[in-house]
Design a protein around this motif. Structure first.
Motif, mmCIF file in Angstrom:
data_model
loop_
_atom_site.group_PDB
_atom_site.id
_atom_site.type_symbol
_atom_site.label_atom_id
_atom_site.label_comp_id
_atom_site.label_asym_id
_atom_site.label_seq_id
_atom_site.Cartn_x
_atom_site.Cartn_y
_atom_site.Cartn_z
ATOM 1 N N VAL A 226 -9.264 20.825 37.462
ATOM 2 C CA VAL A 226 -10.256 20.055 36.933
ATOM 3 C C VAL A 226 -11.662 20.691 37.401
ATOM 4 C CG1 VAL A 226 -8.900 18.086 37.398
ATOM 5 C CG2 VAL A 226 -10.198 18.742 39.166
ATOM 6 N N TRP A 227 -12.484 20.283 36.820
ATOM 7 C CA TRP A 227 -14.062 20.829 37.059
ATOM 8 C C TRP A 227 -14.969 19.911 36.671
ATOM 9 C CZ3 TRP A 227 -10.500 22.685 33.366
ATOM 10 C CH2 TRP A 227 -10.812 22.804 32.057
ATOM 11 N N THR A 228 -16.316 20.287 36.871
ATOM 12 C CA THR A 228 -17.288 19.724 35.932
ATOM 13 C C THR A 228 -18.030 20.509 34.986
ATOM 14 O OG1 THR A 228 -19.111 20.915 37.620
ATOM 15 C CG2 THR A 228 -18.139 18.539 38.387
ATOM 16 N N ASP A 229 -18.440 19.901 34.087
ATOM 17 C CA ASP A 229 -18.496 20.522 32.572
ATOM 18 C C ASP A 229 -20.002 19.972 31.898
ATOM 19 O OD1 ASP A 229 -18.366 21.286 29.911
ATOM 20 O OD2 ASP A 229 -16.375 21.795 30.447
ATOM 21 N N LYS A 230 -20.812 20.950 31.824
ATOM 22 C CA LYS A 230 -22.349 20.494 31.135
ATOM 23 C C LYS A 230 -22.164 20.846 29.628
ATOM 24 C CE LYS A 230 -25.722 20.007 33.191
ATOM 25 N NZ LYS A 230 -27.139 20.022 34.009
ATOM 26 N N ARG A 231 -21.046 20.937 29.082
ATOM 27 C CA ARG A 231 -21.137 21.224 27.640
ATOM 28 C C ARG A 231 -21.701 20.339 26.714
ATOM 29 N NH1 ARG A 231 -14.743 20.881 26.059
ATOM 30 N NH2 ARG A 231 -14.694 21.617 28.235
ATOM 31 N N GLY A 232 -22.126 19.220 27.197
ATOM 32 C CA GLY A 232 -23.018 18.112 26.470
ATOM 33 C C GLY A 232 -24.188 18.447 26.585
ATOM 34 N N GLY A 233 -24.731 19.344 27.405
ATOM 35 C CA GLY A 233 -26.173 19.777 27.583
ATOM 36 C C GLY A 233 -27.058 19.019 28.379
ATOM 37 N N VAL A 234 -26.731 17.829 28.563
ATOM 38 C CA VAL A 234 -27.600 16.764 29.565
ATOM 39 C C VAL A 234 -26.888 16.389 30.824
ATOM 40 C CG1 VAL A 234 -29.023 14.896 29.287
ATOM 41 C CG2 VAL A 234 -28.771 16.205 27.282
ATOM 42 N N THR A 235 -25.825 15.541 30.653
ATOM 43 C CA THR A 235 -25.009 15.312 31.732
ATOM 44 C C THR A 235 -23.948 16.120 32.270
ATOM 45 O OG1 THR A 235 -23.790 13.651 30.583
ATOM 46 C CG2 THR A 235 -26.011 12.778 31.449
ATOM 47 N N GLN A 236 -23.150 15.849 33.166
ATOM 48 C CA GLN A 236 -22.279 16.647 33.888
ATOM 49 C C GLN A 236 -21.104 15.862 33.982
ATOM 50 O OE1 GLN A 236 -22.883 19.708 37.099
ATOM 51 N NE2 GLN A 236 -21.979 18.024 38.095
ATOM 52 N N ASP A 237 -19.973 16.208 33.102
ATOM 53 C CA ASP A 237 -18.547 15.562 32.939
ATOM 54 C C ASP A 237 -17.547 16.155 33.668
ATOM 55 O OD1 ASP A 237 -20.278 13.543 31.055
ATOM 56 O OD2 ASP A 237 -19.915 15.334 29.475
ATOM 57 N N ILE A 238 -16.392 15.295 33.532
ATOM 58 C CA ILE A 238 -15.107 15.800 34.291
ATOM 59 C C ILE A 238 -14.311 16.359 33.046
ATOM 60 C CG2 ILE A 238 -13.499 15.402 35.914
ATOM 61 C CD1 ILE A 238 -16.094 15.326 37.048
ATOM 62 N N TYR A 239 -13.636 17.588 33.211
ATOM 63 C CA TYR A 239 -12.443 17.916 32.171
ATOM 64 C C TYR A 239 -11.323 18.544 33.170
ATOM 65 C CZ TYR A 239 -15.464 17.696 27.974
ATOM 66 O OH TYR A 239 -16.010 17.116 26.940
ATOM 67 N N ALA A 240 -10.360 18.485 32.520
ATOM 68 C CA ALA A 240 -9.071 19.156 33.212
ATOM 69 C C ALA A 240 -8.267 19.975 32.084
ATOM 70 C CB ALA A 240 -8.256 18.001 33.658
ATOM 71 N N GLN A 241 -7.456 20.843 32.543
ATOM 72 C CA GLN A 241 -6.449 21.634 31.704
ATOM 73 C C GLN A 241 -5.189 21.898 32.734
ATOM 74 O OE1 GLN A 241 -5.291 22.550 29.150
ATOM 75 N NE2 GLN A 241 -6.770 23.643 28.162
ATOM 76 N N ARG A 242 -4.213 21.965 31.977
ATOM 77 C CA ARG A 242 -2.972 22.477 32.377
ATOM 78 C C ARG A 242 -2.432 23.934 32.032
ATOM 79 N NH1 ARG A 242 3.024 19.488 31.575
ATOM 80 N NH2 ARG A 242 3.957 20.839 33.128
ATOM 81 N N ILE A 243 -2.161 24.742 32.774
ATOM 82 C CA ILE A 243 -1.382 26.004 32.466
ATOM 83 C C ILE A 243 -0.229 26.218 33.115
ATOM 84 C CG2 ILE A 243 -2.760 27.209 34.632
ATOM 85 C CD1 ILE A 243 -3.271 29.468 32.801
ATOM 86 N N ASN A 244 0.914 26.823 32.311
ATOM 87 C CA ASN A 244 1.974 27.143 32.621
ATOM 88 C C ASN A 244 2.271 28.371 33.405
ATOM 89 O OD1 ASN A 244 2.475 28.942 30.649
ATOM 90 N ND2 ASN A 244 3.708 27.708 29.274
ATOM 91 N N SER A 245 3.663 28.290 33.837
ATOM 92 C CA SER A 245 3.983 29.622 34.664
ATOM 93 C C SER A 245 3.820 30.882 33.948
ATOM 94 C CB SER A 245 5.283 29.575 35.159
ATOM 95 O OG SER A 245 6.387 29.377 34.114
ATOM 96 N N ALA A 246 3.737 30.534 32.516
ATOM 97 C CA ALA A 246 3.585 31.945 31.639
ATOM 98 C C ALA A 246 2.082 32.241 31.261
ATOM 99 C CB ALA A 246 4.281 31.946 30.150
ATOM 100 N N GLY A 247 1.237 31.446 31.839
ATOM 101 C CA GLY A 247 -0.288 31.750 31.676
ATOM 102 C C GLY A 247 -0.639 31.308 30.161
ATOM 103 N N VAL A 248 0.195 30.022 29.731
ATOM 104 C CA VAL A 248 -0.559 29.524 28.471
ATOM 105 C C VAL A 248 -1.033 28.125 28.758
ATOM 106 C CG1 VAL A 248 0.278 28.675 26.196
ATOM 107 C CG2 VAL A 248 1.455 30.658 27.339
ATOM 108 N N VAL A 249 -2.098 27.845 28.213
ATOM 109 C CA VAL A 249 -2.934 26.391 28.346
ATOM 110 C C VAL A 249 -2.007 25.471 27.673
ATOM 111 C CG1 VAL A 249 -5.156 27.152 29.118
ATOM 112 C CG2 VAL A 249 -4.553 26.819 26.794
#
Length: 657
Positions: A226-249
């Motif tokens: 998980v991380w904070t994300d400013k892709r919206g340009g104004v406010t800071q949001d929360i996003y998440a990603q899962r990655i498997n043992s082979a390195g594939v999101v």
């Protein structure tokens, strides 16, 4: 009123292994010294720790012994389950390049009683990521001074890591190779060979900044980040990603939205939900300038499980910040945080189950509300249903380390406001706690007790287990306080009582200053379930707090958890008008009763609703008369006089001539 009845049960005997952590020194002082600046001349900077797999710990830390006042190097120390130092005094070398900085280390168990550490390293000019494996004898297993994980362009820093379940580790970091912070990850196996794309796999490289990462295992060899994300340009949001043992999101490219509501979301933390997903907590400004605490669950497929943008754990006034999270071992989580609802930082906690339903008191249970500030909490996952929270505490005027053990029902098992883990001279700060064995914890912290001599800080540690909580004279099942019409009904249940003289019910307006409500005799000694009931016939108006104080025959006492209630007093507003009728240009007199020390809003309107008078007056005592001048220009006719106070209203007709 003092009523109780008894229900009989056979209770199982509990045997405690008295050898567990038997050689750790007593709490408070002296604790175990991990580093000695008196010997090395080095000043402790960053540190982290993990279990050694057999009840002890690996501590990874940096100090500047090789370049006093300058660059840091990385060292490791192991402490066994009894508190004995196992490696060379002051730690074995992990990365010691005097001309470069090695800092912000993390460490995780490899699952085979060894440890894997990672850190950011400036040996090549900019910050890169390196890693090293340390065995239980203190020998490094990979390349001297570490195995390169990433040396891409720009800066790589602020690493986090988890084990991969196969003797290796997954490492994630902030990466500015594109010119702004993105998130990358890499896996390294038990032999020190990187497994994924050179310099890491992209977790998120959306526009603007992604940072403030946290990571947990997914249970099948991968990780959720998980991380904070400013892709919206104004406010800071929360996003998440899962990655498997082979390195594939596994989820949507650049991550799944956890929260993107109004204003900033900060400090995300994640733990496993036990079903290959995760539970995430964060501090949230959606309500305006102050922060609240929210949480969200995401399943293994990347689908959020609770209400959009998260479940509120605490929305009390003022600021709640710096959440920390631990698994409750039942598919949910416990979150603790700093809380300023009383004007100064205290520690609160809340449990949320797998369905997203909070389990404890609304807006959290009080962990510590002692004098002065309590801050920088940390939390460890459950041992046999019990959570341990540590924090930095200024009740004595300087920072000490305190802790509390909480059961699954939210009951504080230690003394009210916590147990002192370290009260040595000068400051003890920034505690970190982790589960070291099946029933044990270890906490480490930065310690200045030697600073007056050496000028530097050291690292200290303390072993803990559930037996640090004294055997309570009562086993309290529950304590409740509930509003019932014009009183507060009090109920508590004990499963057993030892040497129990009496109970005192206490209440408070601010959860700091307490007054006695009533005293109830205890059962003395009992191994039967007992239920007690009583009533507070004079509850405080608004939100107030109750707690149960239990006192032994020898005068020793303990406290229960604190329970808030909200009582709204029903006012018996009575109003008299005279003279009535009243002549224009004269005074109308109004007399109230049963509303002393209350603000009253008086309004006069005609039959069409036209307002001719409106004023709030503070009514200080019963019987005092309020005089209202009746303007000569007011038309003659019929009027309605209303008086309202809080949620009560009274009205009378008035004739003006």
């Amino acid at each position: 009123m003092n009523l109780f009845f008894k229900i009989f049960f056979f209770l199982p005997l509990v045997f405690v292994n008295s050898n567990v952590l038997a050689q750790w020194p007593a709490l408070s002082t002296p604790n175990v010294q991990v580093t000695s600046s008196a010997t090395t001349g080095g000043n402790l900077k960053d540190y982290w720790a993990c279990s050694d797999g057999v009840g002890g710990s690996y501590s990874i830390f940096t100090d500047d012994r090789q370049d006093p006042g300058g660059n840091e190097s990385v060292y490791c120390q192991r402490i066994d389950r009894w508190g004995n130092i196992k490696f060379t005094a002051n730690g074995v070398d992990i990365a010691t390049i005097a001309t470069a900085d090695q800092d912000r280390p993390k460490v995780t168990s490899d699952g085979f009683n060894n440890a894997i550490a990672c850190w950011q390293d400036s040996r090549s000019g900019g910050d890169d990521i390196y890693a090293q494996k340390i065995d239980s004898n203190g020998a490094v297993k990979w390349t001297v001074n570490g195995k390169l994980i990433c040396n891409a362009a720009g800066t790589q820093d602020k690493v986090w890591m988890v084990n991969d379940g196969s003797g290796g580790a997954i490492i994630a970091w902030e990466d500015s190779r594109s010119g702004t912070e993105d998130i990358y990850a890499q896996r390294i196996n038990s032999a020190g060979v990187v497994q994924w794309t050179a310099n890491g796999v992209v977790i998120c490289n959306a526009v603007d900044k992604q940072r403030d990462i946290h990571i947990t295992e997914d249970g099948v060899g991968g990780a959720i980040i998980v991380w904070t994300d400013k892709r919206g340009g104004v406010t800071q949001d929360i996003y998440a990603q899962r990655i498997n043992s082979a390195g594939v999101v596994q989820w949507t490219a650049n991550g799944v939205v956890i929260c993107n509501t109004a204003n900033d979301q900060n400090n995300p933390k994640i733990v496993t939900d036990g079903s290959n997903g995760g539970i995430i907590s964060w501090s949230d400004k959606r309500g305006g300038v102050t922060e609240d605490i929210y949480a969200q669950r995401i399943n293994s497929a990347g689908v959020v499980q609770w209400v959009a943008n998260g479940v509120a754990l605490c929305t009390s006034p003022d600021t709640q910040q710096i959440p920390v999270i631990a698994s409750d071992s039942k598919g949910g989580a416990v979150v603790a945080w700093e809380d300023k609802r009383t004007g100064v930082e205290d520690i609160y906690a809340q449990r949320i189950n797998s369905a997203g339903v909070t389990q404890w008191t609304a807006n959290g249970n009080i962990v510590c509300s002692a004098a002065n500030r309590q801050q920088n909490p940390d939390i460890s996952e459950a041992n046999n249903g019990k959570i341990l929270i540590v924090w930095e505490d200024r009740r004595t005027g300087t920072e000490d380390i305190y802790l509390q053990v909480i059961d699954s029902a939210g009951v504080m098992l230690g003394a009210a406001n916590g147990i002192a883990a370290s009260t040595a001279a000068d400051k003890q700060t920034n505690p970190f706690v982790f589960k070291s064995g099946s029933t044990d914890w270890i906490t480490i912290w930065q310690d200045d007790r030697n600073k007056t001599v050496t000028g530097n800080s050291d690292l200290y540690a303390q072993g803990l287990n559930p037996t640090i909580v004294p055997i309570l004279p009562i086993k309290l099942v529950t304590f409740e306080a509930n509003v019932n019409e014009d009183h507060v009904a009090l109920k508590w249940i004990t499963e057993s009582e030892i040497n129990n003289d009496y109970f005192t019910i206490e209440k408070s307006k601010d959860a700091r200053n307490w007054e006695n409500v009533l005293i109830v005799n205890g059962a003395g000694n009992s191994n039967q379930v007992m239920e007690y009931y009583d009533i507070d016939n004079q509850p405080l108006n608004g939100i107030s707090y109750y707690r149960l104080k239990q006192t032994d025959f020898n005068g020793v006492f303990t406290y229960s958890n604190i329970v808030p209630v909200k009582y709204e007093k029903k006012l018996n507003l009575e109003m008299s008008l005279f003279p009535n009728p009243v002549e224009r240009g004269h005074e109308l007199k109004i007399q109230f009763s049963e509303i002393a020390n209350t603000e009253v809003l008086i309004v006069i309107r005609d039959t069409k609703g036209q307002e001719y008078y409106s004023k709030a007056v503070l009514h200080n005592e019963d019987g005092v008369i309020v005089a209202i001048p009746m303007d000569k220009e007011i038309p003659a006719g019929l009027y309605l006089v209303t008086a309202s106070s809080e949620n009560q209203m009274y009205s009378k007709k008035l004739i003006v001539r």
